[in-house]
Design a protein around this motif. Structure first.
Motif, PDB file in Angstrom:
ATOM      1  N   ARG A  94      -5.087  45.764  50.049  1.00 10.04           N
ATOM      2  CA  ARG A  94      -6.504  45.722  50.412  1.00 10.04           C
ATOM      3  C   ARG A  94      -6.940  47.018  51.100  1.00 10.04           C
ATOM      4  O   ARG A  94      -6.156  47.599  51.868  1.00 10.04           O
ATOM      5  CB  ARG A  94      -6.762  44.590  51.414  1.00 10.04           C
ATOM      6  N   PRO A  95      -8.208  47.444  50.901  1.00 14.60           N
ATOM      7  CA  PRO A  95      -8.702  48.641  51.599  1.00 14.60           C
ATOM      8  C   PRO A  95      -8.569  48.514  53.121  1.00 14.60           C
ATOM      9  O   PRO A  95      -8.286  49.506  53.800  1.00 14.60           O
ATOM     10  CB  PRO A  95     -10.181  48.720  51.187  1.00 14.60           C
ATOM     11  N   ASP A  96      -8.745  47.308  53.685  1.00 20.17           N
ATOM     12  CA  ASP A  96      -8.633  47.128  55.147  1.00 20.17           C
ATOM     13  C   ASP A  96      -7.292  47.617  55.679  1.00 20.17           C
ATOM     14  O   ASP A  96      -7.191  48.073  56.825  1.00 20.17           O
ATOM     15  CB  ASP A  96      -8.769  45.638  55.517  1.00 20.17           C
ATOM     16  N   THR A  97      -6.251  47.496  54.842  1.00 23.20           N
ATOM     17  CA  THR A  97      -4.903  47.855  55.298  1.00 23.20           C
ATOM     18  C   THR A  97      -4.760  49.369  55.465  1.00 23.20           C
ATOM     19  O   THR A  97      -3.847  49.837  56.141  1.00 23.20           O
ATOM     20  CB  THR A  97      -3.865  47.251  54.316  1.00 23.20           C
ATOM     21  N   PRO A 187       1.848  37.646  56.841  1.00 26.41           N
ATOM     22  CA  PRO A 187       0.940  36.522  56.572  1.00 26.41           C
ATOM     23  C   PRO A 187       0.253  36.135  57.887  1.00 26.41           C
ATOM     24  O   PRO A 187       0.919  36.023  58.917  1.00 26.41           O
ATOM     25  CB  PRO A 187       1.893  35.405  56.122  1.00 26.41           C
ATOM     26  N   TYR A 188      -1.102  35.955  57.850  1.00 28.71           N
ATOM     27  CA  TYR A 188      -1.779  35.586  59.110  1.00 28.71           C
ATOM     28  C   TYR A 188      -2.956  34.630  58.904  1.00 28.71           C
ATOM     29  O   TYR A 188      -3.799  34.464  59.779  1.00 28.71           O
ATOM     30  CB  TYR A 188      -2.199  36.831  59.907  1.00 28.71           C
ATOM     31  N   ILE A 189      -3.028  34.013  57.726  1.00 28.70           N
ATOM     32  CA  ILE A 189      -4.130  33.064  57.484  1.00 28.70           C
ATOM     33  C   ILE A 189      -3.662  31.658  57.866  1.00 28.70           C
ATOM     34  O   ILE A 189      -2.538  31.260  57.552  1.00 28.70           O
ATOM     35  CB  ILE A 189      -4.573  33.130  56.008  1.00 28.70           C
ATOM     36  N   ALA A 190      -4.534  30.912  58.544  1.00 25.68           N
ATOM     37  CA  ALA A 190      -4.197  29.537  58.938  1.00 25.68           C
ATOM     38  C   ALA A 190      -4.115  28.648  57.694  1.00 25.68           C
ATOM     39  O   ALA A 190      -4.820  28.892  56.699  1.00 25.68           O
ATOM     40  CB  ALA A 190      -5.249  29.006  59.898  1.00 25.68           C
ATOM     41  N   HIS A 240      -3.961  42.078  61.462  1.00 23.74           N
ATOM     42  CA  HIS A 240      -4.184  40.654  61.729  1.00 23.74           C
ATOM     43  C   HIS A 240      -5.605  40.286  61.327  1.00 23.74           C
ATOM     44  O   HIS A 240      -6.422  41.155  60.973  1.00 23.74           O
ATOM     45  CB  HIS A 240      -3.939  40.344  63.212  1.00 23.74           C
ATOM     46  N   GLY A 241      -5.928  39.002  61.423  1.00 23.87           N
ATOM     47  CA  GLY A 241      -7.278  38.546  61.121  1.00 23.87           C
ATOM     48  C   GLY A 241      -8.251  39.019  62.200  1.00 23.87           C
ATOM     49  O   GLY A 241      -7.851  39.327  63.325  1.00 23.87           O
ATOM     50  N   TYR A 242      -9.537  39.103  61.847  1.00 27.52           N
ATOM     51  CA  TYR A 242     -10.492  39.719  62.777  1.00 27.52           C
ATOM     52  C   TYR A 242     -10.741  38.885  64.023  1.00 27.52           C
ATOM     53  O   TYR A 242     -11.287  39.394  65.005  1.00 27.52           O
ATOM     54  CB  TYR A 242     -11.791  40.086  62.053  1.00 27.52           C
ATOM     55  N   GLU A 270     -12.039  44.017  64.474  1.00 25.97           N
ATOM     56  CA  GLU A 270     -10.742  44.380  65.061  1.00 25.97           C
ATOM     57  C   GLU A 270      -9.665  43.901  64.089  1.00 25.97           C
ATOM     58  O   GLU A 270      -9.485  42.702  63.899  1.00 25.97           O
ATOM     59  CB  GLU A 270     -10.559  43.713  66.419  1.00 25.97           C
ATOM     60  N   ARG A 271      -8.975  44.843  63.463  1.00 24.34           N
ATOM     61  CA  ARG A 271      -8.089  44.518  62.326  1.00 24.34           C
ATOM     62  C   ARG A 271      -6.629  44.834  62.604  1.00 24.34           C
ATOM     63  O   ARG A 271      -5.725  44.261  61.994  1.00 24.34           O
ATOM     64  CB  ARG A 271      -8.585  45.323  61.108  1.00 24.34           C
ATOM     65  N   VAL A 272      -6.390  45.792  63.523  1.00 26.37           N
ATOM     66  CA  VAL A 272      -5.027  46.245  63.801  1.00 26.37           C
ATOM     67  C   VAL A 272      -4.855  46.307  65.314  1.00 26.37           C
ATOM     68  O   VAL A 272      -5.754  46.792  66.011  1.00 26.37           O
ATOM     69  CB  VAL A 272      -4.799  47.659  63.195  1.00 26.37           C
TER      70      VAL A 272
END
Ligand SMILES: C[S@@+](CC[C@H](N)C(=O)[O-])C[C@H]1O[C@@H](n2cnc3c(N)ncnc32)[C@H](O)[C@@H]1O
Length: 279
Positions: A94-97, A187-190, A240-242, A270-272
């Motif tokens: 993903r671009p976010d990464t 992995p960080y999605i509930a 991580h998730g925002y 806030e992503r990292v």
């Protein structure tokens, strides 16, 4: 039929099917069939497709209209300017990464060092970092053997040689090893997050996406285990998730990290989060 007409028709079909990037999807699929880039397509859109090219394109558009990710249909995705092979064994980069990659490069001031990428998937983070810091040795690990094979294939395809990929359940195969930097997009999605039923995510492996404890289990595990694998002055950087930044900063604080901060992605989230072991 003209290529640009086929693309326009496909774009409206994909829009009706609910793709959020219908025009781009159609262009990327056409480029894949014609084995050209998008500049070529804009320049030579008035050329005619051969019948077999049209049939191939329409089959891909139908698959995309049924929801399949473009990166799985073409077998590739660009990340950090690198053309990476992708497959259903792991997450599509993903671009976010790229926010995590930029933060790691910024902190890798010394010419030599070792970086560990946990849950490397396609090798996206490890390869992007290795391409920018050729004096560093990069290790990428993943629990999924097919992901390790994909990452190795990407390293060969890009001729990036300062990187090695291994199978490992987080740190299990890394006893006694220390690194100047550890990075991960775990992995960080509930488990019951509604996003898991939407878009490309539906086709990606749950083992790459979902973690227990509202998505925080792997992040917290990596924070507590990383200390024992970081050299003095070493950095830990986690995507991580925002809505998880505060929890990750708290975990870093409890584990004894200093210089803790969070970094925003292109969307302003806030992503990292990062922390450093005392030197
Ligand atoms: C969110 S994906 C990230 C992939 C890649 N790093 C990226 O950013 O595109 C998480 C990756 O962690 C891997 N993974 C999940 N649990 C793991 C574990 N216990 N040990 C090692 N890797 C694991 C998955 O197989 C998956 O490839």
């Amino acid at each position: 039929m003209r290529l640009d007409v086929l693309v326009s028709r496909a774009a409206s079909r994909l829009q009706d099917a609910g793709s959020p990037s219908a025009r781009l999807d159609a262009e990327v699929l056409m480029c894949h069939v014609m084995e050209v880039d998008r500049t070529w397509l804009y320049t030579w859109g008035d050329r005619l497709a051969e019948p077999f090219q049209r049939a191939r394109f329409e089959a891909l558009v139908a698959a995309r209209a049924s929801g399949q990710p473009v990166a799985y249909l073409t077998g590739e995705r660009e990340f950090w300017g690198l053309g990476l092979a992708t497959d259903a064994s792991t997450l599509i980069p993903r671009p976010d990464t790229e926010t995590l990659v930029a933060a790691a490069i910024e902190r890798a001031a010394q010419p030599h060092g070792r970086l560990l990428d946990l849950g490397t998937g396609s090798g996206a983070i490890a390869l992007a970092f290795a391409s920018e810091r050729p004096g560093w040795g990069v290790v990428g690990v993943d629990r999924a053997p097919a992901a390790v094979a994909l990452a190795q294939r990407n390293a060969e395809r890009l001729a990036i040689t300062n990187v090695a990929f291994h199978e490992s359940d987080w740190f299990a195969a890394l006893a006694g090893e220390r690194f100047q930097m550890i990075v991960s997009n775990p992995p960080y999605i509930a488990e019951h997050d509604p996003h898991l039923t939407m878009g490309d995510v539906r086709f990606e492996p749950r083992s790459a996406l979902v973690a227990a404890d509202e998505g925080l289990a792997d992040l917290c595990h990596l924070v507590s285990e990383s200390r024992g694998h970081l050299a003095a002055g070493g950095w830990l950087l986690l995507e991580h998730g925002y809505q998880q930044a505060a929890a990750v900063r708290e975990a870093l604080h409890r584990a004894g990290f200093g210089e803790i901060s969070s970094i925003t992605d292109l969307g302003g989230h806030e992503r990292v989060s990062v922390g450093r072991i005392a030197g």
